[in-house]
Design an enzyme around this catalytic site. Structure first.
Site, PDB file in Angstrom:
ATOM      1  CG  ASP A   1      -2.001  -1.007   1.188  1.00  0.00           C
ATOM      2  OD1 ASP A   1      -1.940  -1.887   0.316  1.00  0.00           O
ATOM      3  OD2 ASP A   1      -2.924  -0.930   2.019  1.00  0.00           O
TER       4      ASP A   1
ATOM      5  CG  HIS B   1       2.426   0.082   4.215  1.00  0.00           C
ATOM      6  ND1 HIS B   1       2.174  -0.803   5.239  1.00  0.00           N
ATOM      7  CD2 HIS B   1       1.286   0.807   4.050  1.00  0.00           C
ATOM      8  CE1 HIS B   1       0.937  -0.611   5.688  1.00  0.00           C
ATOM      9  NE2 HIS B   1       0.372   0.356   4.986  1.00  0.00           N
TER      10      HIS B   1
END
Ligand code: ZN
Length: 466
Positions: free
Chosen positions: A290, A432
């Site tokens: 993400d 991430h």
């Protein structure tokens, strides 16, 4: 000797001739009036680009559908184009954009070869229309010939619910059910392999790729009254010599897969059986990254995924895609899935509907600008979602089942232990691609999962097993 009858016959013959001419004339007038069919009013010229081209619009036999014919007799770059227009703006825009792009491409390529002695180019876009209840399928066959060596034929389909003006696609048809898509895709593949006409021309790898259970791979189809046709482009799944491969299947056969709106009254007969591929021994996992893309970290992650032949999903922020469109493209081209993760990473549940829509739409726009297609999944920032947010997002929203907490510990050594803590089959793992520590700790994660026999899937693919 004179024949007394000859003189008398003269006026008879004249009369006969005159009356037959009159009769024929009447027939001609009658036929002309008849052929002036009210369904096809006389052509009217609406525009003329230059001396060579004529554009005409006429009503078709399909209610609400007009057919546009655009012909240029310019001998340097002749073309003949036909396309539909409806009462719906969104549809018309999609079609005319496609037409303009095809025309621009052809004209600009022809201009490049203006110095050639013999110009043999031609553009021909022809239209076929199919009706199924209030659904129309328009099939455009685009034949672009640039010269003797360069030519290709492609198919583009435009599908509309003529009652609501909404465009529909294979998702609509299969009720957004991934299991149905899998069964459907497998069927299309086996039909292509079965057809004698394609037997000697099948391109195995291409066929396997083009018939994966992915929504975007089945964009071109037409819905007829009681069957469905799937189209492939020249050279897409067979050698170009095999032309444009198609698979047609009766709606009654695929009835169990169809959304209720498309199901037909069934008579007894053979139907497709949903695929049963839930091999319990098979292990699958979906890795997700993400908040990127990030010019360094995302690149490192891409290289590692490639090394382990792993597919993953990247939930990108529009604000970052805007700066790194090339990176987004690289991610997509490597076969990973791209998800929408909003523009500014806000808590959506606290926002107005208009603001939520803006977050989503602006990010979609950035993604389309970068990769030429829409995202396929959505993940709300912080996983914060409720029904009113969900209603505003037009695609699937997906959170995660394992949080590696990489954003918190920022420690490459902790990535694998955190993942192991929650590891289960068909897991969706949150990471991430903006932290260097995540890229640094990823290789042991990939190596471990590979050793354990996990297959790395994208979100859309793994959802089929949820
Ligand atoms: Zn996030």
């Amino acid at each position: 000797m004179t024949n007394p009858y000859r003189k008398r016959r003269g006026p008879w013959i004249d009369l006969l001739l005159i009356s037959s001419i009159g009769f024929l004339g009447a027939i001609i007038v009658y036929l002309t009036v008849l052929s002036d069919n009210p369904i096809f009013p006389p052509k009217e010229e609406t525009a003329a680009e230059d001396n060579f081209s004529t554009i005409s619009e006429e009503q078709s036999i399909f209610p609400g559908v007009k057919i546009v014919t655009d012909i240029s007799n310019d001998e340097k770059m002749p073309y003949a184009i036909q396309y539909p227009l409806t009462e719906y703006e969104n549809f018309n825009e999609a079609v005319t954009t496609y037409i303009e792009e095809s025309k621009d491409y052809y004209i600009s390529m022809m201009r490049l070869q203006q110095n050639l002695k013999e110009l043999t180019g031609e553009l021909n876009i022809s239209l076929e229309t199919f009706e199924h209840d209030h659904y129309y399928s328009f099939v455009l066959t685009n034949k672009t010939i640039l010269n003797a060596e360069e030519q290709q034929t492609t198919i583009e389909t435009f599908l509309i619910d003529n009652e609501t003006g909404e465009l529909f696609d294979i998702r609509t048809l299969l009720n957004e059910d991934l299991k149905s898509l899998e069964t459907f895709a497998t069927h299309v593949q086996s039909e292509l392999l079965k057809k004698g006409a394609y037997k000697d021309y099948i391109l195995k790898e291409e066929l396997a790729y083009a018939t994966q259970p992915k929504w975007r791979l089945f964009k071109r189809f037409a819905l007829k009254e009681d069957s469905l046709i799937i189209y492939f482009n020249e050279g897409e799944v067979t050698e170009p010599e095999a032309g444009l491969p198609t698979v047609e299947m009766s709606l009654s056969f695929i009835n169990p897969l169809l959304a209720s709106d498309f199901q037909i009254a069934m008579q007894a007969g053979e139907t497709i059986l949903p695929k049963n591929d839930n091999d319990p021994s098979k292990k699958r996992i979906a890795l997700t990254f993400d908040d990127g893309p990030h010019p360094e970290v995302t690149k490192q992650i891409l290289a590692l995924l490639k090394k382990y032949n792993a597919k993953a999903t990247f939930f990108m922020l529009g604000s970052r895609v805007q700066y790194y469109p090339g990176l987004a493209r690289e991610v997509r081209e490597a076969g990973h899935e791209i998800g929408n993760h909003t523009w500014t990473h806000p808590v959506l549940t606290k926002m107005s509907a208009a603001a939520i829509q803006k977050e989503y739409e602006s990010t979609e726009q950035a993604i389309v600008n970068a990769i030429g297609e829409n995202s396929t999944v959505f993940r709300p920032p912080y996983g914060a979602i409720n029904d009113s947010v969900r209603k505003l997002i037009p695609c699937k929203t997906v959170n995660w089942t394992i949080d590696t907490l990489d954003w918190k510990h920022r420690d490459p050594e902790k990535l694998l232990p955190k993942l192991k803590e929650g590891l289960h089959n068909n897991a969706i793992v949150l990471m991430h691609d903006i932290h260097q520590s995540t890229a640094d700790g990823l290789e042991p994660v990939l190596a471990y999962l590979q050793d354990e026999g996990y297959e790395f899937l994208t979100i859309t693919d793994i959802l089929g097993y949820h």
